[in-house]
Design a protein around this motif. Structure first.
Motif, PDB file in Angstrom:
ATOM      1  N   ASP A  14       0.845  -1.181   0.000  1.00 25.85           N
ATOM      2  CA  ASP A  14       0.000   0.000   0.000  1.00 25.85           C
ATOM      3  C   ASP A  14       0.893   1.247   0.000  1.00 25.85           C
ATOM      4  N   ALA A  15       0.855   1.977  -1.113  1.00 26.04           N
ATOM      5  CA  ALA A  15       1.752   3.118  -1.276  1.00 26.04           C
ATOM      6  C   ALA A  15       1.553   4.158  -0.179  1.00 26.04           C
ATOM      7  N   SER A  16       0.300   4.406   0.216  1.00 25.60           N
ATOM      8  CA  SER A  16       0.083   5.474   1.194  1.00 25.60           C
ATOM      9  C   SER A  16       0.667   5.084   2.553  1.00 25.60           C
ATOM     10  N   VAL A  17       0.600   3.802   2.880  1.00 27.82           N
ATOM     11  CA  VAL A  17       1.160   3.352   4.159  1.00 27.82           C
ATOM     12  C   VAL A  17       2.687   3.458   4.141  1.00 27.82           C
TER      13      VAL A  17
ATOM     14  N   GLN B 170      -5.750   0.178   6.525  1.00 29.48           N
ATOM     15  CA  GLN B 170      -4.637   0.689   5.716  1.00 29.48           C
ATOM     16  C   GLN B 170      -4.632   2.226   5.693  1.00 29.48           C
ATOM     17  N   PRO B 171      -5.725   2.872   5.228  1.00 24.97           N
ATOM     18  CA  PRO B 171      -5.673   4.341   5.233  1.00 24.97           C
ATOM     19  C   PRO B 171      -5.563   4.929   6.636  1.00 24.97           C
ATOM     20  N   THR B 173      -3.892   3.637   9.134  1.00 28.67           N
ATOM     21  CA  THR B 173      -2.483   3.540   9.517  1.00 28.67           C
ATOM     22  C   THR B 173      -1.697   4.695   8.905  1.00 28.67           C
ATOM     23  N   ALA B 174      -1.944   4.907   7.604  1.00 25.22           N
ATOM     24  CA  ALA B 174      -1.244   5.996   6.925  1.00 25.22           C
ATOM     25  C   ALA B 174      -1.587   7.329   7.590  1.00 25.22           C
ATOM     26  N   LEU B 175      -2.873   7.461   7.924  1.00 30.71           N
ATOM     27  CA  LEU B 175      -3.340   8.722   8.514  1.00 30.71           C
ATOM     28  C   LEU B 175      -2.670   8.986   9.871  1.00 30.71           C
ATOM     29  N   VAL B 176      -2.693   7.986  10.744  1.00 25.64           N
ATOM     30  CA  VAL B 176      -2.111   8.149  12.081  1.00 25.64           C
ATOM     31  C   VAL B 176      -0.601   8.421  11.962  1.00 25.64           C
ATOM     32  N   THR B 177       0.051   7.641  11.108  1.00 29.94           N
ATOM     33  CA  THR B 177       1.502   7.787  10.955  1.00 29.94           C
ATOM     34  C   THR B 177       1.844   9.170  10.410  1.00 29.94           C
ATOM     35  N   ILE B 204      -5.259  14.352   4.660  1.00 28.21           N
ATOM     36  CA  ILE B 204      -6.587  14.570   4.068  1.00 28.21           C
ATOM     37  C   ILE B 204      -6.897  13.450   3.079  1.00 28.21           C
ATOM     38  N   GLN B 205      -5.918  13.117   2.242  1.00 30.26           N
ATOM     39  CA  GLN B 205      -6.130  12.039   1.264  1.00 30.26           C
ATOM     40  C   GLN B 205      -6.453  10.720   1.949  1.00 30.26           C
ATOM     41  N   ASP B 206      -5.693  10.413   2.997  1.00 31.39           N
ATOM     42  CA  ASP B 206      -5.903   9.150   3.710  1.00 31.39           C
ATOM     43  C   ASP B 206      -7.301   9.097   4.325  1.00 31.39           C
ATOM     44  N   GLY B 207      -7.695  10.206   4.936  1.00 30.73           N
ATOM     45  CA  GLY B 207      -9.024  10.278   5.552  1.00 30.73           C
ATOM     46  C   GLY B 207     -10.118  10.106   4.521  1.00 30.73           C
ATOM     47  N   THR B 208      -9.944  10.755   3.381  1.00 28.61           N
ATOM     48  CA  THR B 208     -10.933  10.656   2.316  1.00 28.61           C
ATOM     49  C   THR B 208     -11.036   9.212   1.829  1.00 28.61           C
ATOM     50  N   ARG B 209      -9.891   8.571   1.734  1.00 31.68           N
ATOM     51  CA  ARG B 209      -9.887   7.188   1.252  1.00 31.68           C
ATOM     52  C   ARG B 209     -10.629   6.265   2.231  1.00 31.68           C
TER      53      ARG B 209
END
Lengths: 207, 384
Positions: A14-17, B170-171, B173-177, B204-209
C-alpha cells in the motif's frame, strides 16, 4: 542516499502506508527506502545493506512470512519488524519464533514502531560488529600452519604443553614455540582470550 | 333499517325465483316447439329427449327448483300434447307407464344436472379462494426473498469482515503515521513547514480514502427497496476488486480483470448486481482454497454480448463442478460447502432474472468453472 548511515527498508504494497512510514522516519531523522513488494526489495539488492526491515505480512507475490524464511535461508540476517492489518496470534507467534524483532498491528502507535526500529538498528550494528570481528579472526586463523592449528585446538581444550606434546608426538619445546606463534598470529593476550576467539570462529563457521 | 334490508333481500329472492321459473318456462317452450314440429311432419311417435334437455338446462342455470319446475311443465306438456288421448290430461294405464318412465328420467336429469352444477360452483369457489391465497403468499414470499437477499449479503459481508477491516486499517495507519510525522516536522527547530504542509495534505487524502471505503460498504448493507438506475458494470466490478483484495491475498488467490472499455451502461439495481458479482467471486475463491500448490487465479471479465446485452464472467481454476452438480447448484439450499446455507447462487439467479438476464455455469476448458451472466442494455428511451 548515504550508504554509510543505516537505512530502514519499508516493504508494503500500500503506497500510502509505506510513504507515511517513510515520512515519519524522515521527520525523526532516520533514513528510509520504500518498496512495493519483497521481490522489488530483493531486486534492489538491499538485503545485505546496513539497517532493518519493516515488512508487511500480507504482501502480494512472496508473502511476509515466506520472505522471512527466504532471507534466513540465504543467510541474510537483517532484523525484521512485521506490520499487518490482519494479524492473528498464530501468525504473530510464527514470525516471532522465526526471529522477528516485533509484530505490530496496524494502525500502530508511533512509539512502538520507533522503539522497534531502534532496537532493529542496534541489533543490526551489533551483529555487523560481531561479523566483522569473526571475519578478522578467521583471517588470522587462516595464517596459521596446519601444525599450529592442531596445537591451538588442543590448547583451548585446557591441556598443558606436556599433554599436547604427548598427544601430537612432538617435544614439549616445539609445542611451546608453536603456542607462542599461535598467540602472536591470533593477537591473543591470554589463554582465555584465545579460547573466546576459538569459540567465535567455530560459531562463525557454523553460521 | 333491518326490516328494509330483509324486505330488499326477500324482494331480491323473489325476483331471482321468477327469473329461474321464467328460464325453465322458456327452455320447456324451446323444447316443445321442435317436438311438435317433428311429430306433425316426420313421425307420429313422440321422441321426448328435447324435454330432458330443457330440464337439464333449467337445472343447470336455475338450480334444483327450476329443474323441478321444468319437470312439471314438461310432464304437463307431454301428457297434454303427446300422450293419447291428445289434448287432454287424461291418462290410460299403458300411457301411464310411459309417462312414469318419462317422469323418472326427467327427475334424474334434473338432479344430475343441478348437482353437477353445484359441485362445479363449489370447485370454482375453492379455486378462487386458492388463487387469492396464492397471490397473498406470493407477495409475502417476495418480501421474504428480498429480506433473504439482504441477509445473505450481510452473511457474505460477515465472511469479508477481515478484508473490510484491512481496507479501513490501511488508510487509518497511513493517517495516524502521517499525523505523527506532521507533529515531528512542526516541532523540529526550525519547524519544517513545507514538509508539515505536504504531510497534512496526505492526511486529508488518507481520511478521504477511509471514508470512501466505508461508504462503499454501507451501500452494500443498506436496507432499501430495489431501485434501478443506469450503472457501469465495470465500476461495480472494480469496487469489489478493492473490497476482496485483502481476502484474496490472505487465501493466496491472485485476482485480475479483463474488462471491455466503454461498456454500455445497463439499467439495474447496483446493490443487487454487486451482490451477484460478490457472490460469484467469493464462490470462485472458495472453490480454490482447498487446492494446494497450484497457482490460484480468479479472472473477472466483461464484454459486449450483443447489440442489446452485456456479459460478465467470473472464472476460477478451482476444483470444478461435475455435470450433475452443475444442474443443481442454482437450487435453493443446495451447497457443497460445510459452512454455506446454499442460497447464494439461487438468489443470484433470481436477481439476474429480475433484470431480464441469464446466469449459468459451465466447466472451464483448462480446469475450474466459469460463471457467466448477461444483462440487457435497455434503449435510452425506456429511461422513464
Amino acid at each position: 542516499m548515504d550508504s554509510s548511515k543505516p537505512s530502514v527498508f519499508i516493504v508494503d504494497d500500500d503506497a500510502s502506508v509505506r510513504d507515511a512510514i517513510s515520512n515519519l522516519l524522515e521527520s525523526v531523522g532516520l533514513q528510509a527506502e520504500t518498496f512495493g513488494s519483497a521481490d522489488e526489495f530483493m531486486a534492489a539488492r538491499r538485503a545485505n545493506a546496513h539497517g532493518c526491515l519493516v515488512l508487511d505480512v500480507m504482501l502480494p507475490g512472496t508473502r511476509g512470512l515466506e520472505f522471512q524464511e527466504v532471507l534466513k535461508q540465504a543467510g541474510i540476517t537483517i532484523p525484521i519488524i512485521f506490520i499487518t492489518a490482519h494479524g492473528d496470534i498464530p501468525m504473530t507467534s510464527k514470525a516471532m519464533r522465526a526471529g522477528a524483532i516485533e509484530f505490530l498491528a496496524k494502525p500502530f502507535p508511533k512509539e512502538d514502531l520507533l522503539a522497534a526500529i531502534h532496537r532493529g538498528l542496534k541489533l543490526d550494528s551489533v551483529k555487523r560488529e560481531e561479523r566483522a570481528e569473526i571475519a578478522a579472526l578467521q583471517a588470522c586463523f587462516a595464517e596459521l600452519t596446519p601444525r599450529e592449528r592442531e596445537v591451538m585446538d588442543l590448547v583451548v581444550t585446557g591441556m598443558i604443553n606436556k599433554q599436547i606434546a604427548g598427544q601430537l608426538g612432538i617435544s614439549e619445546v616445539t609445542v611451546k614455540i608453536h603456542r607462542r606463534q599461535v598467540m602472536e598470529k591470533m593477537k591473543a593476550d591470554s589463554l582465555a582470550d584465545l579460547v573466546r576467539m576459538s569459540d567465535k570462529i567455530k560459531a562463525g563457521v557454523r553460521h | 333499517m333491518e326490516d328494509l334490508a330483509t324486505a330488499a333481500a326477500s324482494q331480491k329472492k323473489a325476483k331471482s325465483l321468477i327469473r329461474r321459473f321464467g328460464l325453465a318456462f322458456i327452455f320447456v317452450i324451446a323444447a316443445l316447439i321442435p317436438e311438435l314440429f317433428v311429430v306433425k311432419h316426420f313421425f307420429p311417435y313422440p321422441f321426448l329427449f328435447l324435454f330432458f334437455g330443457a330440464v337439464m338446462a333449467s337445472a343447470w342455470f336455475g338450480g334444483m327448483t327450476a329443474g323441478l319446475f321444468a319437470v312439471v311443465l314438461s310432464i304437463l306438456a307431454v301428457d297434454y300434447l303427446f300422450i293419447p288421448p291428445l289434448n287432454s290430461f287424461v291418462i290410460n294405464a299403458a300411457a301411464g307407464i310411459y309417462l312414469a318412465a318419462f317422469v323418472v328420467c326427467a327427475l334424474v336429469a334434473s338432479w344430475v344436472s343441478s348437482s353437477k352444477k353445484k359441485s362445479e360452483e363449489a370447485l370454482k369457489e375453492t379455486r378462487d379462494q386458492l388463487e387469492m391465497l396464492v397471490t397473498e403468499r406470493t407477495s409475502a414470499l417476495m418480501k421474504t426473498e428480498a429480506e433473504l437477499a439482504r441477509l445473505s449479503r450481510i452473511l457474505s459481508m460477515g465472511e469479508l469482515t477481515a478484508s473490510i477491516a484491512h481496507e479501513i486499517k490501511q488508510p487509518l495507519t497511513a493517517l495516524v503515521t502521517n499525523g505523527h510525522a506532521c507533529l515531528e516536522w512542526l516541532s523540529a527547530s526550525p519547524p519544517n513547514l513545507e514538509k508539515a504542509r505536504q504531510t497534512a495534505e496526505r492526511i486529508i487524502q488518507d481520511g478521504t480514502r477511509a471514508g470512501t471505503v466505508l461508504s462503499r460498504i454501507r451501500a452494500l448493507f443498506k436496507k432499501e427497496p430495489p431501485a434501478k438506475d443506469w450503472l457501469d458494470m465495470n465500476e461495480v466490478i472494480q469496487e469489489l476488486m478493492v473490497l476482496l483484495r485483502a481476502e484474496s491475498q490472505r487465501l493466496h488467490v491472485s485476482m485480475r480483470t479483463e474488462l471491455t472499455h466503454s461498456l454500455p451502461k445497463v439499467k439495474g439495481d447496483r446493490v443487487q448486481l454487486q451482490q451477484v458479482v460478490l457472490n460469484l467471486m467469493m464462490n470462485g475463491i472458495d472453490a480454490m482454497t482447498s487446492m494446494n500448490g497450484l497457482s490460484k487465479e480468479l479472472v473477472v471479465r466483461s464484454w459486449k454480448q450483443s447489440a442489446n446485452e452485456i456479459g460478465v464472467g467470473i472464472e476460477d481454476n478451482g476444483v470444478g463442478l461435475s455435470a450433475e452438480i452443475t444442474e443443481k447448484i442454482f437450487d435453493p439450499f443446495f451447497t457443497t460447502k460445510s459452512q454455506g446455507i446454499g442460497m447464494g447462487l439461487s438468489i443470484s439467479r433470481s436477481i439476474i432474472e429480475s433484470h431480464e438476464g441469464k446466469l449459468w455455469a459451465s466447466a472451464r476448458p483448462s480446469g475450474g468453472t466459469i460463471f457467466q451472466f448477461t444483462v440487457p442494455i435497455q434503449s435510452q428511451d425506456s429511461n422513464g
